[in-house]
Design a protein around this motif. Structure first.
Motif, mmCIF file in Angstrom:
data_model
loop_
_atom_site.group_PDB
_atom_site.id
_atom_site.type_symbol
_atom_site.label_atom_id
_atom_site.label_comp_id
_atom_site.label_asym_id
_atom_site.label_seq_id
_atom_site.Cartn_x
_atom_site.Cartn_y
_atom_site.Cartn_z
ATOM 1 N N GLN A 11 0.808 -1.210 0.000
ATOM 2 C CA GLN A 11 0.000 0.000 0.000
ATOM 3 C C GLN A 11 0.846 1.266 0.000
ATOM 4 O O GLN A 11 0.470 2.270 -0.590
ATOM 5 C CB GLN A 11 -0.933 -0.011 1.211
ATOM 6 C CG GLN A 11 -1.893 1.164 1.296
ATOM 7 C CD GLN A 11 -3.012 1.086 0.267
ATOM 8 O OE1 GLN A 11 -3.185 0.075 -0.406
ATOM 9 N NE2 GLN A 11 -3.764 2.170 0.135
ATOM 10 N N SER A 96 -11.520 3.174 -4.010
ATOM 11 C CA SER A 96 -10.982 3.180 -2.645
ATOM 12 C C SER A 96 -9.469 3.367 -2.619
ATOM 13 O O SER A 96 -8.924 3.909 -1.664
ATOM 14 C CB SER A 96 -11.339 1.874 -1.936
ATOM 15 O OG SER A 96 -10.609 0.790 -2.501
ATOM 16 N N ASP A 98 -7.479 0.998 -2.221
ATOM 17 C CA ASP A 98 -6.999 0.050 -1.220
ATOM 18 C C ASP A 98 -6.419 -1.185 -1.898
ATOM 19 O O ASP A 98 -7.114 -1.890 -2.621
ATOM 20 C CB ASP A 98 -8.140 -0.342 -0.275
ATOM 21 C CG ASP A 98 -7.649 -1.128 0.918
ATOM 22 O OD1 ASP A 98 -7.211 -2.274 0.736
ATOM 23 O OD2 ASP A 98 -7.703 -0.588 2.045
ATOM 24 N N THR A 125 -4.829 6.171 4.568
ATOM 25 C CA THR A 125 -4.637 5.666 3.203
ATOM 26 C C THR A 125 -3.303 4.947 3.033
ATOM 27 O O THR A 125 -3.029 4.402 1.972
ATOM 28 C CB THR A 125 -4.691 6.830 2.196
ATOM 29 O OG1 THR A 125 -3.628 7.768 2.496
ATOM 30 C CG2 THR A 125 -6.028 7.537 2.268
ATOM 31 N N ALA A 128 -3.339 -0.953 4.172
ATOM 32 C CA ALA A 128 -4.421 -1.644 3.467
ATOM 33 C C ALA A 128 -5.396 -2.283 4.450
ATOM 34 O O ALA A 128 -5.071 -2.552 5.605
ATOM 35 C CB ALA A 128 -3.828 -2.704 2.540
ATOM 36 N N ASP A 129 -6.595 -2.567 3.974
ATOM 37 C CA ASP A 129 -7.656 -3.158 4.782
ATOM 38 C C ASP A 129 -7.504 -4.677 4.774
ATOM 39 O O ASP A 129 -8.129 -5.380 3.980
ATOM 40 C CB ASP A 129 -9.014 -2.741 4.219
ATOM 41 C CG ASP A 129 -10.174 -3.258 5.051
ATOM 42 O OD1 ASP A 129 -9.921 -3.860 6.113
ATOM 43 O OD2 ASP A 129 -11.329 -3.072 4.639
#
Length: 279
Positions: A11, A96, A98, A125, A128-129
């Motif tokens: 990310q 997103s 992401d 941001t 990452a999710d």
């Protein structure tokens, strides 16, 4: 089964360094193909004072995003090329931005996914999710802690065991690492009163199964005494000097976890060692 395809979720620059510090030695050990995945957000069309899209803003945002993606790609290619491993880079775009969300389709065709733990001090941001990746990919995810050394060799492993489907999946997904470890402990919190009658929940059955593969396994248990599972696991990791926790993710409803928290989310935020998770 060795990890022949590894997806590295990248990310940000900080994520890249920590994830690659783990992924590259893994790839060298298992002769793996490494896929780097990074996503940028699509520029949002703001309007100017006269009501038209602000094209200058859109262009500037697109250029910044491309510059960041190019820098991360260069870093990835430099690190992996130097290691001599087979690799590819996937640069994606989404609303997103992401990399975990965008990497789900790539992750589903991998043996292992490596991602960085969310850094509570970083910009939202910049990480990452991983929750979505765990829930949607169907593949094991190795979460590298945001602080401390990014290890790729694990001498002491703890398997958090509760007899669930998710715990069993995690234990067998992690078998290549368990076989390399000097010692693996099957750790049971609040074991059943009659361990002989409930060998599955007590950890005896899974320990025997892993031992037949050649793993050095013991079983330990502890009463919670109203303490949280999260705290007990962290205390056990510290007490044993373990460098990897193996855990079944989301053994309860994802909605319940989302609303009320849970062990999975706590581990993703604060576990001080690498965590291998499957669902």
């Amino acid at each position: 089964m060795p990890f022949k395809t590894i997806v590295a979720i990248i990310q940000s620059k900080d994520d890249a360094e920590r994830v690659l510090d783990c992924a590259i030695p893994f790839a060298a050990r298992f002769e793996s193909h490494v896929i780097g995945v990074h996503a940028e957000a699509l520029p949002v069309a703001y309007t100017s004072a006269v009501g038209f899209p602000d094209t200058e803003f859109l262009q500037a945002t697109a250029e910044v995003n491309k510059e960041r993606a190019d820098l991360l790609e260069a870093l990835f290619r430099s690190r992996v090329t130097e290691s001599g491993q087979s690799f590819e880079w996937r640069s994606l775009e989404s609303f997103s931005g992401d990399s975990a969300h965008c990497g789900i389709s790539s992750a589903r065709c991998a043996d292992l996914v490596i991602a960085a733990q969310r850094d509570p001090h970083a910009d939202s941001t910049a990480t990452a999710d991983v929750d979505a990746l765990l829930y949607e990919s169907g593949r094991p995810v190795l979460v590298v802690p945001h602080d401390g050394p990014a290890q790729s060799n694990y001498g002491r492993i703890i398997i958090a065991w509760n007899g669930s489907r998710e715990a069993a999946r995690a234990a067998f997904d992690a078998l290549p690492l368990i076989l390399e470890a000097k010692h693996t402990e099957v750790f049971v919190i609040d074991p059943p009163e009659d361990a002989e009658e409930d060998a599955d929940a007590s950890g005896a059955e899974i320990a025997a199964a892993l031992a037949r593969h050649g793993a050095n396994v013991t079983v330990a248990s502890e009463e919670s005494k109203r303490r949280s599972v999260d705290d007990i696991l962290q205390e056990r990791v510290a007490a044993t000097g373990a460098d990897l926790l193996v855990l079944g993710a989301y053994s309860h409803s994802w909605l319940r976890q989302l609303l009320f928290g849970g062990v999975t989310r706590t581990v993703l935020q604060s576990m001080p060692v690498a965590t291998f998770m499957s669902r």
